[in-house]
Enzyme design. Structure first.
Site, PDB file in Angstrom:
ATOM      1  N   ARG A   1       0.828  -1.209   0.000  1.00  0.00           N
ATOM      2  CA  ARG A   1       0.000   0.000   0.000  1.00  0.00           C
ATOM      3  C   ARG A   1       0.859   1.254   0.000  1.00  0.00           C
ATOM      4  O   ARG A   1       0.476   2.291  -0.559  1.00  0.00           O
ATOM      5  CB  ARG A   1      -0.957  -0.036   1.198  1.00  0.00           C
ATOM      6  CG  ARG A   1      -2.063  -1.102   1.018  1.00  0.00           C
ATOM      7  CD  ARG A   1      -2.648  -1.524   2.352  1.00  0.00           C
ATOM      8  NE  ARG A   1      -3.844  -2.352   2.244  1.00  0.00           N
ATOM      9  CZ  ARG A   1      -3.856  -3.677   2.023  1.00  0.00           C
ATOM     10  NH1 ARG A   1      -2.719  -4.328   1.854  1.00  0.00           N
ATOM     11  NH2 ARG A   1      -4.998  -4.334   1.988  1.00  0.00           N
TER      12      ARG A   1
ATOM     13  N   ARG B   1      -5.730 -18.102  -9.518  1.00  0.00           N
ATOM     14  CA  ARG B   1      -6.530 -17.534  -8.417  1.00  0.00           C
ATOM     15  C   ARG B   1      -7.700 -16.692  -8.941  1.00  0.00           C
ATOM     16  O   ARG B   1      -7.619 -16.082  -9.998  1.00  0.00           O
ATOM     17  CB  ARG B   1      -5.615 -16.740  -7.480  1.00  0.00           C
ATOM     18  CG  ARG B   1      -4.595 -17.690  -6.838  1.00  0.00           C
ATOM     19  CD  ARG B   1      -3.678 -16.993  -5.885  1.00  0.00           C
ATOM     20  NE  ARG B   1      -4.383 -16.488  -4.723  1.00  0.00           N
ATOM     21  CZ  ARG B   1      -3.809 -15.733  -3.801  1.00  0.00           C
ATOM     22  NH1 ARG B   1      -2.543 -15.384  -3.913  1.00  0.00           N
ATOM     23  NH2 ARG B   1      -4.507 -15.313  -2.763  1.00  0.00           N
TER      24      ARG B   1
ATOM     25  N   GLN C   1      -8.652  -7.620   0.395  1.00  0.00           N
ATOM     26  CA  GLN C   1      -8.219  -7.286  -0.960  1.00  0.00           C
ATOM     27  C   GLN C   1      -9.386  -6.746  -1.781  1.00  0.00           C
ATOM     28  O   GLN C   1      -9.233  -5.783  -2.530  1.00  0.00           O
ATOM     29  CB  GLN C   1      -7.594  -8.512  -1.633  1.00  0.00           C
ATOM     30  CG  GLN C   1      -6.278  -8.909  -0.970  1.00  0.00           C
ATOM     31  CD  GLN C   1      -5.603 -10.081  -1.625  1.00  0.00           C
ATOM     32  OE1 GLN C   1      -6.144 -10.693  -2.544  1.00  0.00           O
ATOM     33  NE2 GLN C   1      -4.419 -10.418  -1.154  1.00  0.00           N
TER      34      GLN C   1
ATOM     35  N   ASP D   1      -3.907 -15.567   7.255  1.00  0.00           N
ATOM     36  CA  ASP D   1      -2.630 -16.026   6.680  1.00  0.00           C
ATOM     37  C   ASP D   1      -1.840 -16.922   7.631  1.00  0.00           C
ATOM     38  O   ASP D   1      -0.794 -17.458   7.254  1.00  0.00           O
ATOM     39  CB  ASP D   1      -1.764 -14.818   6.295  1.00  0.00           C
ATOM     40  CG  ASP D   1      -2.356 -14.066   5.108  1.00  0.00           C
ATOM     41  OD1 ASP D   1      -3.103 -14.670   4.320  1.00  0.00           O
ATOM     42  OD2 ASP D   1      -2.072 -12.859   4.987  1.00  0.00           O
TER      43      ASP D   1
ATOM     44  N   LYS E   1      -5.825 -19.491  -1.623  1.00  0.00           N
ATOM     45  CA  LYS E   1      -4.607 -18.698  -1.350  1.00  0.00           C
ATOM     46  C   LYS E   1      -3.514 -19.133  -2.337  1.00  0.00           C
ATOM     47  O   LYS E   1      -3.814 -19.692  -3.380  1.00  0.00           O
ATOM     48  CB  LYS E   1      -4.199 -18.895   0.112  1.00  0.00           C
ATOM     49  CG  LYS E   1      -5.215 -18.324   1.105  1.00  0.00           C
ATOM     50  CD  LYS E   1      -5.306 -16.823   0.995  1.00  0.00           C
ATOM     51  CE  LYS E   1      -6.329 -16.252   1.951  1.00  0.00           C
ATOM     52  NZ  LYS E   1      -6.541 -14.805   1.715  1.00  0.00           N
TER      53      LYS E   1
ATOM     54  N   ARG F   1      -4.611 -24.220   0.802  1.00  0.00           N
ATOM     55  CA  ARG F   1      -3.907 -24.431   2.083  1.00  0.00           C
ATOM     56  C   ARG F   1      -4.589 -25.468   2.974  1.00  0.00           C
ATOM     57  O   ARG F   1      -3.955 -25.969   3.910  1.00  0.00           O
ATOM     58  CB  ARG F   1      -3.751 -23.098   2.821  1.00  0.00           C
ATOM     59  CG  ARG F   1      -2.707 -22.229   2.161  1.00  0.00           C
ATOM     60  CD  ARG F   1      -2.440 -20.932   2.898  1.00  0.00           C
ATOM     61  NE  ARG F   1      -1.315 -20.255   2.260  1.00  0.00           N
ATOM     62  CZ  ARG F   1      -1.055 -18.961   2.396  1.00  0.00           C
ATOM     63  NH1 ARG F   1      -1.833 -18.193   3.144  1.00  0.00           N
ATOM     64  NH2 ARG F   1      -0.001 -18.432   1.796  1.00  0.00           N
TER      65      ARG F   1
ATOM     66  N   ARG G   1       4.151 -19.854   2.905  1.00  0.00           N
ATOM     67  CA  ARG G   1       3.781 -20.061   4.316  1.00  0.00           C
ATOM     68  C   ARG G   1       3.766 -21.547   4.676  1.00  0.00           C
ATOM     69  O   ARG G   1       3.985 -21.924   5.829  1.00  0.00           O
ATOM     70  CB  ARG G   1       2.447 -19.391   4.615  1.00  0.00           C
ATOM     71  CG  ARG G   1       2.488 -17.882   4.339  1.00  0.00           C
ATOM     72  CD  ARG G   1       1.448 -17.102   5.083  1.00  0.00           C
ATOM     73  NE  ARG G   1       1.320 -15.757   4.539  1.00  0.00           N
ATOM     74  CZ  ARG G   1       2.142 -14.733   4.823  1.00  0.00           C
ATOM     75  NH1 ARG G   1       3.132 -14.894   5.659  1.00  0.00           N
ATOM     76  NH2 ARG G   1       1.963 -13.545   4.265  1.00  0.00           N
TER      77      ARG G   1
HETATM   78  C1  S3P Z   1      -4.225  -9.131   2.145  1.00  0.00           C
HETATM   79  C2  S3P Z   1      -5.466  -9.665   2.389  1.00  0.00           C
HETATM   80  C3  S3P Z   1      -5.703 -11.107   2.580  1.00  0.00           C
HETATM   81  C4  S3P Z   1      -4.418 -11.857   2.876  1.00  0.00           C
HETATM   82  C5  S3P Z   1      -3.296 -11.438   1.982  1.00  0.00           C
HETATM   83  C6  S3P Z   1      -3.014  -9.961   2.103  1.00  0.00           C
HETATM   84  C7  S3P Z   1      -4.108  -7.678   1.952  1.00  0.00           C
HETATM   85  O1  S3P Z   1      -6.269 -11.643   1.401  1.00  0.00           O
HETATM   86  O2  S3P Z   1      -4.612 -13.251   2.777  1.00  0.00           O
HETATM   87  O3  S3P Z   1      -2.105 -12.154   2.299  1.00  0.00           O
HETATM   88  O4  S3P Z   1      -2.956  -7.143   2.008  1.00  0.00           O
HETATM   89  O5  S3P Z   1      -5.134  -7.009   1.773  1.00  0.00           O
HETATM   90  P1  S3P Z   1      -7.881 -11.720   1.181  1.00  0.00           P
HETATM   91  O6  S3P Z   1      -8.386 -10.337   1.148  1.00  0.00           O
HETATM   92  O7  S3P Z   1      -8.041 -12.432  -0.128  1.00  0.00           O
HETATM   93  O8  S3P Z   1      -8.392 -12.518   2.344  1.00  0.00           O
END
Ligand code: S3P
Length: 442
Positions: A34, A130, A177, A323, A350, A354, A395
């Site tokens: 970000r 994905r 996300q 995570d 993921k 996982r 991970r």
């Molecule tokens: C993240 C949100 C998560 C997480 C990823 C990082 C982010 O994903 O698993 O490692 O930085 O916004 P999801 O929003 O798909 O759960």
């Protein structure tokens, strides 16, 4: 030269000594991504320290360089971004390759939807499997023109010149996300973009937008931005990543006589589910020196060995530890009794599936584990030596390094190159703290 993750890397791990000392794990991946995105679009120069120099956040950095942003790296963890303003990005000469990084692709899809030029986003074989319709669909409701490939996967072709308008959207899954993608698109949209999530997820985008002087309305599970504003450059100190610290939290909890301090870890309450779950299992974890750094809560985390017991993991903690489940499954594998996880179907999409990959690998080293559609049931007991395959999932590779510290024989872990996506220097840092792990590259 081949990129680091095109090498074949194998870990070999076995019991070491109790974890001791003070450890600082690398910077937070979510915040690092970000910082590049908002710093690039801001007016003025943004200085970042503690930046994660992992392949994922560097993929974001390189993508913005490819769109004409000058980004300097004056020293380890230091990044200086010469912001170009909201309308200052330039069309990249080719497709933007985001490697293994789902965060880069999903968040950038939102920003790219608001540009005047066309962009194609591509990734590696894992990212190319994905789901991207979770962002493409609401972005289209905002007026974006986006094509995804077969089954809604990458590449994503995002057409420029769309006139975005704000929407009021309820996300079907708890995903930071998706929320972040829509808020970032909302910066370019006419009117208000409002996102409501089914459960709280990490709120780094909301916090950082405010740090760049952009107003975000937050009301319970709903957040909203109004398009057309500007971002003002700032300085950002990225805390250590709690998701990386989690490997040391579990290792120190399960290796008898361990006592370590994890320094300067981000403890944003939308990320601390791993601490809550470990404490429910009987872990001895203390937060020391709690402070707020650049709008994010930070603490030193002291972890001492403890006897862990199995639990039914409360579902409300799932998005707050999303995570950390691979390594939490390792904690469950050595705890006394049964641990049950449900409500975690997101784990199946993921960097690998996982749930399935962890269940298969745990079974391969003698653990009684059973995958369910949305979680796992694990009976604690002894862990044996053997061979596992991380399926290119960083991970999972690191989780079995932790598991091996209590195993009756060495564990060989295949396909570990992607540890460099989130935790460069993992083998050295784990070894320095007391774990026994070596790395072989072919
Ligand atoms: C993240 C949100 C998560 C997480 C990823 C990082 C982010 O994903 O698993 O490692 O930085 O916004 P999801 O929003 O798909 O759960």
């Amino acid at each position: 030269m081949s990129s680091p993750s095109s090498r074949s890397v194998t870990f070999r791990a076995e019991p070491g000594r109790p974890l001791q000392g003070r450890v600082r794990v690398p910077g937070d991946k979510s915040i690092s991504h970000r910082s590049i995105m908002l710093g690039s679009l801001a007016e003025g120069v943004t200085e970042v320290s503690g930046f994660l120099e992992g392949e994922d956040s560097l993929a974001t950095l390189n993508a913005f360089r490819a769109m004409g942003v000058t980004i300097e790296r004056p020293g380890p963890g230091d990044v200086r971004i010469h912001g170009v303003g909201m309308q200052g990005l330039k069309a990249p000469a080719q497709a933007l390759d985001l490697g293994n990084s789902g965060t880069s692709m999903r968040l950038m899809a939102g920003l790219m939807a608001g540009q005047t030029f066309d962009v194609t986003l591509i990734g590696d074989s894992s990212l190319s499997r994905r789901p991207m319709e979770r962002v493409a669909k609401p972005l289209r409701l905002m007026g974006a023109v986006i094509d995804t490939a077969d089954k809604g996967c990458p590449p994503m072709h995002i057409h420029g010149q769309a006139r975005l308008k704000g929407i009021d959207y309820a996300t079907p899954m708890a995903s930071a996300q998706v929320k972040s993608c829509l808020l970032l698109a909302g910066l370019y949209a006419e009117g208000e973009t409002r996102v409501t999530e089914p459960a709280p997820t990490r709120d780094h985008t909301e916090r950082m937008l405010q740090g760049f002087g952009y107003s975000v309305q937050v009301n319970g599970l709903t957040c909203a931005v109004t398009g057309g504003g500007r971002l003002q450059a700032t300085s950002i100190e990225v805390p250590a990543d709690i998701s990386s610290a989690a490997f040391f939290m579990v290792a120190a909890s399960i290796i008898p006589s361990s006592d370590i301090v994890l320094e300067h870890v981000g403890v944003n309450p939308t990320r601390t589910g791993v601490i809550d779950i470990l404490r429910l299992m009987g872990a001895n974890i203390a937060l020391e020196n709690e402070r707020v750094v650049g709008g994010e809560p930070v603490a030193d985390i002291r972890v001492r060995a403890a006897r862990l017991h199995g639990i039914d993991i409360p579902e409300h903690l799932v998005p707050l530890a999303i995570d950390e489940f691979p390594v939490l499954f390792v904690a469950a594998a050595v705890a006394s009794g049964t641990t049950r996880l449900s409500g975690a179907e997101e784990l199946r999409v993921k960097e690998s599936d996982r749930i399935q990959v962890m269940a298969d690998n745990l079974i391969a080293v003698g653990v009684k584990a059973r995958a369910t559609p949305d979680g796992m049931v694990i009976e604690g007991g002894p862990i044996g030596g053997g061979q596992v395959d991380s399926h290119g999932d960083h991970r999972i590779a690191m989780s079995f390094t932790v598991a091996a510290q209590l195993a009756s024989g060495p564990i060989t872990i295949a396909d570990c190159a992607n540890v460099a996506t989130s935790f460069p220097g993992f083998v050295a840092l784990a070894s320095a703290a007391g774990m026994t792990v070596t790395e072989a590259t072919a």
